[in-house]
Write a protein that holds these residues in place. Structure first.
Motif, PDB file in Angstrom:
ATOM      1  N   ASP A  83       0.805  -1.261   0.148  1.00 47.48           N
ATOM      2  CA  ASP A  83       0.042  -0.053  -0.100  1.00 47.48           C
ATOM      3  C   ASP A  83       0.868   1.446   0.085  1.00 47.48           C
ATOM      4  OD1 ASP A  83      -2.247  -1.491  -0.050  1.00 47.48           O
ATOM      5  OD2 ASP A  83      -2.807  -1.203   2.225  1.00 47.48           O
ATOM      6  N   ALA A  87       0.938   4.098  -2.813  1.00 50.16           N
ATOM      7  CA  ALA A  87       0.550   5.555  -2.478  1.00 50.16           C
ATOM      8  C   ALA A  87       1.735   6.317  -2.838  1.00 50.16           C
ATOM      9  CB  ALA A  87       0.572   5.758  -0.908  1.00 50.16           C
ATOM     10  N   ARG A  91       1.317   9.738  -5.317  1.00 53.69           N
ATOM     11  CA  ARG A  91       1.818  10.986  -4.620  1.00 53.69           C
ATOM     12  C   ARG A  91       3.076  11.550  -5.163  1.00 53.69           C
ATOM     13  NH1 ARG A  91       0.219  12.381   1.490  1.00 53.69           N
ATOM     14  NH2 ARG A  91       1.757  10.608   2.014  1.00 53.69           N
ATOM     15  N   ASP A 115      -2.777  12.559   3.077  1.00 50.39           N
ATOM     16  CA  ASP A 115      -2.546  11.196   3.641  1.00 50.39           C
ATOM     17  C   ASP A 115      -3.775  10.347   3.355  1.00 50.39           C
ATOM     18  OD1 ASP A 115      -0.033  12.082   4.386  1.00 50.39           O
ATOM     19  OD2 ASP A 115      -0.503  12.253   6.291  1.00 50.39           O
ATOM     20  N   VAL A 118      -4.827  10.043  -0.365  1.00 49.96           N
ATOM     21  CA  VAL A 118      -4.025   9.152  -1.343  1.00 49.96           C
ATOM     22  C   VAL A 118      -4.257   7.455  -0.651  1.00 49.96           C
ATOM     23  CG1 VAL A 118      -1.844   9.052  -0.140  1.00 49.96           C
ATOM     24  CG2 VAL A 118      -1.978   9.093  -2.471  1.00 49.96           C
ATOM     25  N   MET A 119      -4.559   7.466   0.609  1.00 52.93           N
ATOM     26  CA  MET A 119      -4.540   5.907   1.131  1.00 52.93           C
ATOM     27  C   MET A 119      -6.184   5.566   0.856  1.00 52.93           C
ATOM     28  SD  MET A 119      -1.973   4.851   2.130  1.00 52.93           S
ATOM     29  CE  MET A 119      -2.334   3.257   2.576  1.00 52.93           C
ATOM     30  N   VAL A 122      -5.839   4.132  -2.587  1.00 54.29           N
ATOM     31  CA  VAL A 122      -5.180   2.793  -2.596  1.00 54.29           C
ATOM     32  C   VAL A 122      -6.183   1.748  -2.380  1.00 54.29           C
ATOM     33  CG1 VAL A 122      -3.758   1.372  -1.399  1.00 54.29           C
ATOM     34  CG2 VAL A 122      -3.137   3.658  -2.282  1.00 54.29           C
TER      35      VAL A 122
END
Ligand code: HEC
Ligand code: HEC
Length: 274
Positions: A83, A87, A91, A115, A118-119, A122
């Motif tokens: 992950d 990410a 990014r 954060d 972007v997660m 994912v």
């Protein structure tokens, strides 16, 4: 334990900035304003082939590069990345093994993703159906930067809301409006001097060329919020004509009212450019 007022306020303030990463947020972003499929989804007979969403395709061919957006479903090589590696690729534009991602993925804007966002993206990419497809490998006959900015340790993001500040986050890191609407210099978009001034050329599948327009108050000053909302969501202009299908209207159509309000506030606050 009783919550004191101070603690409650702190919790509220934190809640405004940090949501937890979630599949719901990832779905909203990727199928909505981030519209990754505008480059990563192959074409079918009538536009994007959503049955093979995000399975990769040739995005752009010119005398400097052939850019191929890879398969980013679990059927592609990203399945083998952690992950954190995925990410970082999204990014910072750096894949495992330090290979840099080339244009036209708008890395200089994705660099400022929070954060949680972007997660969330994912989380979403891990859940889309795996499609077997190898669209091939990009070729760049041009220098590429070693990085698109400093490594990101953490980024709490901008509080969500109908504010100019959050509108800037939508127009930049999320929807990359500015990447398509800022003229290109030798080293990329002229964000410092020509932000939003338009003039970027796009070749359409039929060979015709479309030019992005100025989205600063110079041009949109006389356009109402309702007219802007309609053009961004549907591509229909005030005079009833349709914009060329360069923008991912299918993604912008689902934007929340608050997000659209923030975006329009931001466009109106841009310095007028010619
Ligand atoms: C404007 C087109 C464009 C958009 C929009 C775009 N990408 Fe890309 N993406 C590309 C291209 C082209 C490459 C490959 C560049 C290269 O070969 O160096 C790429 C590479 C990647 C990679 C590396 C995959 C690999 O196997 O090497 C990931 C991950 C990725 N994109 C995710 C995303 C996500 C997630 C989004 C939406 C938030 C997105 N991209 C939006 C064009 C785009
Ligand atoms: C992939 C590139 C691309 C992206 C991303 C993009 N645009 Fe566009 N946009 C264009 C092009 C090209 C045109 C001109 C189309 C035409 O003339 O038919 C356009 C036209 C417009 C217009 C019409 C203006 C007018 O007066 O005719 C508006 C408003 C607009 N874009 C706003 C936005 C906003 C806001 C975003 C982000 C949410 C955005 N665009 C994202 C390429 C893009």
């Amino acid at each position: 334990m009783r919550l004191t007022l101070g603690m409650a306020l702190l919790a509220l303030a934190a809640g405004g900035v940090r949501a937890e990463p979630s599949l719901e947020r990832g779905t909203y972003l990727v199928e909505g304003p981030m519209a990754c499929g505008n480059c990563h989804t192959p074409f079918g007979e009538a536009g994007l082939d959503m049955t093979r969403a995000l399975a990769g395709r040739v995005v752009e061919q010119n005398d400097r590069f052939t850019a191929i957006a890879p398969n980013i479903t679990p059927g592609g090589r990203v399945a083998d990345w952690s992950d954190e590696e995925l990410a970082r690729a999204i990014r910072e534009g750096i894949r495992p093994g330090d290979a840099i991602i080339g244009p036209p993925m708008p890395m200089e804007l994705y660099h400022d993703l929070s954060d949680d966002d972007v997660m969330s993206v994912v989380l979403y990419l891990r859940r889309v159906p795996a499609v077997e497809n190898d669209p091939g490998q990009s070729v760049y006959a041009m220098p590429r930067p070693a990085a698109y900015g400093p490594p990101v340790a953490s980024n709490p993001g901008v509080p969500q809301g109908a504010t100019v500040e959050y509108g800037a986050y939508i127009a930049g890191p999320l929807a990359h409006c500015l990447a398509c609407h800022t003229p290109l210099g030798p080293d990329g978009p002229l964000y410092d001097t020509k932000l939003g001034a338009g003039g970027v050329l796009f070749e359409m599948p039929d060979g015709s060329v479309v030019r992005s327009v100025n989205i600063t108050p110079t041009r949109i000053g006389d356009t109402s919020d309702e007219e802007l909302d309609r053009m961004i969501r549907t591509g229909v202009k005030p005079d009833g004509h349709h914009l060329a299908p360069v923008m991912p209207f299918w993604g912008y159509a689902g934007m929340t009212e608050d997000d659209m309000a923030a975006l329009i506030l931001y466009l109106r606050a841009l310095p007028p450019r010619f």
